[in-house]
Design an enzyme around this catalytic site. Sequence first.
Site, short mmCIF file in Angstrom:
data_model
loop_
_atom_site.label_atom_id
_atom_site.label_comp_id
_atom_site.label_asym_id
_atom_site.label_seq_id
_atom_site.Cartn_x
_atom_site.Cartn_y
_atom_site.Cartn_z
N ASN A 54 42.96 23.34 27.59
CA ASN A 54 42.80 23.96 26.27
C ASN A 54 44.12 24.57 25.78
O ASN A 54 45.14 24.50 26.47
CB ASN A 54 41.67 25.00 26.33
CG ASN A 54 40.88 25.08 25.04
OD1 ASN A 54 41.45 25.00 23.95
ND2 ASN A 54 39.58 25.25 25.16
N HIS B 30 60.27 36.31 41.84
CA HIS B 30 61.54 37.03 41.90
C HIS B 30 61.46 38.05 43.02
O HIS B 30 60.41 38.65 43.25
CB HIS B 30 61.84 37.69 40.57
CG HIS B 30 61.84 36.73 39.42
ND1 HIS B 30 62.94 35.96 39.10
CD2 HIS B 30 60.86 36.37 38.55
CE1 HIS B 30 62.64 35.19 38.07
NE2 HIS B 30 61.39 35.41 37.72
N ALA C 171 39.13 30.94 30.70
CA ALA C 171 40.17 31.44 29.80
C ALA C 171 40.97 32.57 30.45
O ALA C 171 40.42 33.48 31.05
CB ALA C 171 39.52 31.94 28.51
N ALA D 267 36.90 33.78 33.90
CA ALA D 267 37.88 34.13 32.88
C ALA D 267 38.60 35.43 33.23
O ALA D 267 37.99 36.39 33.71
CB ALA D 267 37.19 34.27 31.53
N THR E 3 45.57 35.32 43.59
CA THR E 3 46.73 35.66 44.41
C THR E 3 46.65 35.08 45.82
O THR E 3 47.62 35.14 46.56
CB THR E 3 46.88 37.19 44.52
OG1 THR E 3 45.71 37.73 45.13
CG2 THR E 3 47.06 37.82 43.14
N ARG F 62 30.55 33.79 45.30
CA ARG F 62 29.50 33.07 46.01
C ARG F 62 29.90 31.62 46.15
O ARG F 62 30.90 31.17 45.57
CB ARG F 62 28.17 33.16 45.25
CG ARG F 62 28.18 32.54 43.86
CD ARG F 62 26.83 32.66 43.21
NE ARG F 62 26.81 32.13 41.86
CZ ARG F 62 26.63 30.85 41.54
NH1 ARG F 62 26.50 29.93 42.51
NH2 ARG F 62 26.62 30.45 40.29
#
Length: 208
Positions: free
Chosen positions: A84, A114, A141, A159, A164, A182
């Site tokens: 999108n 960095h 999104a 969304a 990480t 889940r």
Amino acid sequence: MNIQEKQHGGALYLPGDPELQKEQLQCLDRLHALNQLKPSDLAGKTALLREMFAEIGEDCYIETPLYANWGGRHVHFGKNIYANFNLTLVDDTHIYVGDYTQLGPNVVLATAGHPILPELREQAYQYNAPVRVGRNCWLGAGVVVVPGVTIGDNVVVGAGSVVTRDLPDNVVAVGSPCKILREVGEHDREYYFKNRKIDWMQFKQGGP
């Protein structure tokens, strides 16, 4: 180790290297051209994406504008991928996305990092780690995937999540930092959204 080996090998390097910048600017010129095409110019868009990306399979559709540090030069897309608006690919090294994956608006797949040490950042040092998104995933999104993360197959990421850490196959994961909510299971064969049931009669093969 030359500059390209550092760029793609996870070493610290200076992205402002003149050799790299010359190549990168050529890629960004093609990205600019893509974002200027009319939405109706589907053939032109497809042809340009094939020039820009490292790999792109059949029947992929990317809404513009698209943003990419290297214009897709280090991006590997499978087939039947939909992205999108405002997809951001920080493709300083390689990004892999599997077949049938869907990317919501404002998704960020970032390979560049960095150092924490201020003295190194002041000198503009950077390192890169590849990102991998599996087959038949849905990233909602505003999802952000950070350098070095691998997402398995059939994963749904809610969304606004910031991914990480690696995610295994067949899970629903949400949050910042993103955590497994889940597994994908029998409930999902009965309901497609909240209390809305799947009408299996509409599918010719008894399933989507």
